[in-house]
Design a protein around this motif. Sequence first.
Motif: not given
Length: 461
Positions: A414-433
Amino acid sequence: MTLRLYDTRTRTVGELQLQRPGHVGVYVCGPTVQAAPHVGHLRSAVAVDVLHRWLLATGHRVTFVRNVTDVDDKIIHDAGHNDEPYWALATRMTNAFTRAYDALHVLPPTVEPRVTGHLPQIVVLIEHLIDNGTAYESGGDVYLSVKAVPSYGEISHQDPTKLKQGEADDSLKRDPLDFALWKAAKPGEPQWASPWGPGRPGWHIECSAMAVEYLGTSFDIHAGGLDLVFPHHENENAQSTAAGHGFATTWVHHGLVTAEGGEKMSKSLGNSVLVTEALSTVPAPVLRYALGAAHYRSTIEWSDQAVADAAAAYDRIATFVRNATELTVGIEPVEQPGWEDFAAALDDDLGVPQALAVVHNAVRRGNTQLADRELPGLAGTLALVRRMLGVLCLDPISDWPSSGSSELTPVVDALVRLLVETRAQARERKDWTQADALRDRLTEAGIVLEDTAEGVRWRLT
RNA sequence: GGCCGGGUGGCCGAGUGGCUUAGGCAAGGGCCUGCAAAGCCCUGUACGCGGGUUCGAUUCCCGCCCCGGCCUCCA
């Protein structure tokens, strides 16, 4: 197509001849349980395990006998050194061997006879040999008269007249080549009653007696390490032949494991890598791959490089199986070609290297199907690959289910998934950094992310 | 001294009288990808040395060198 094996006696590869069609009797010389197993012992187990599994996969009923030598000079000596009964040492080491076999998922034998449990059979066999004049009693010992066995040397291709007479001249023997079937008891040593007085069996006679006990006087395959060809198997064969037994039809010997530098690994040379040591750094399936990927008759040089090579090859296969499994749930597979080639490779003297080449080729095809989202074909390739791996006990799912992310607790998941989702959101707004920083942090923690068309996949490194 | 196995491209490791000169890893190039990861494609022209047989040998034969196993307990 039937199995062809290299027979040490004839030095040729020939079709396996069975005493009873559909049924195979196999006798393997197991260990002398004197010390903890090293990777060479496991190589032996893995080599014959592939034989065992292939016989089963091709529809045979297999009676698989692997003995335990639980009383001999070395065990008695070492136990005495530790002020421990010989049977306590033998039991401890027998258990250590069993744990090692289990760790690599070596199929258990049909029966695992011990010398100390077969004294009556041994005594009867020796009596028979004395009665028919091929063995003689001398001072409480019993020896086999090698001259009474004209075929002596047929397994190892040694010329008896040219053998070095290494053993110290034993005045009890009529001929230096004769070897002990029964050793008169020495004070303080384990002993059993016999018609020739108290004593214990010689090394070779146990196997002759136990093989016949469980497989009959004639059976199909006798296997063991190359280092057992002489004198052990030569003497076994001699005794059994002298007793009028057909004994083994085919003699199969596997190669040895060497330490780095090419010298044979053995306890007496002090260069052993214990199984427990190997397993502390090498995942069991990788160890299995490293010991099983080479042809069974070739030498394996043990090294970190050899382990790393095996890990890379196994991981490639495991990655495919994992990825393909995710994508093909519920997909009706379309059968893919390859099994015939795989079977032909194994039928040809257990050609595991070529069989693995078939597996790797199938994996490459499967990866292409995976990339093309050709799912029915992919499902078929996955089924084929797993079927082949199953024979070699290398299927990441059914043979080694604990490897991979499934072993993690739901909390970590669950913890990993949370981080993966956070990253997915960043990617959606093209926040590659931001996205890459999260991925880097996970990588540092030993978690690799893979972005796929179906979403993010993660695994441990 | 006797018997036996082996020396294959950077590494591991199959195999074969010529045919498509396995497979894995590593390397270089390309594709895919926001970048990666995973993956796919392409490239490298190897068979210890010296003779011999052959139209042709890495593959067969002879000699040699080197490594290893057994001849003593050993998987």
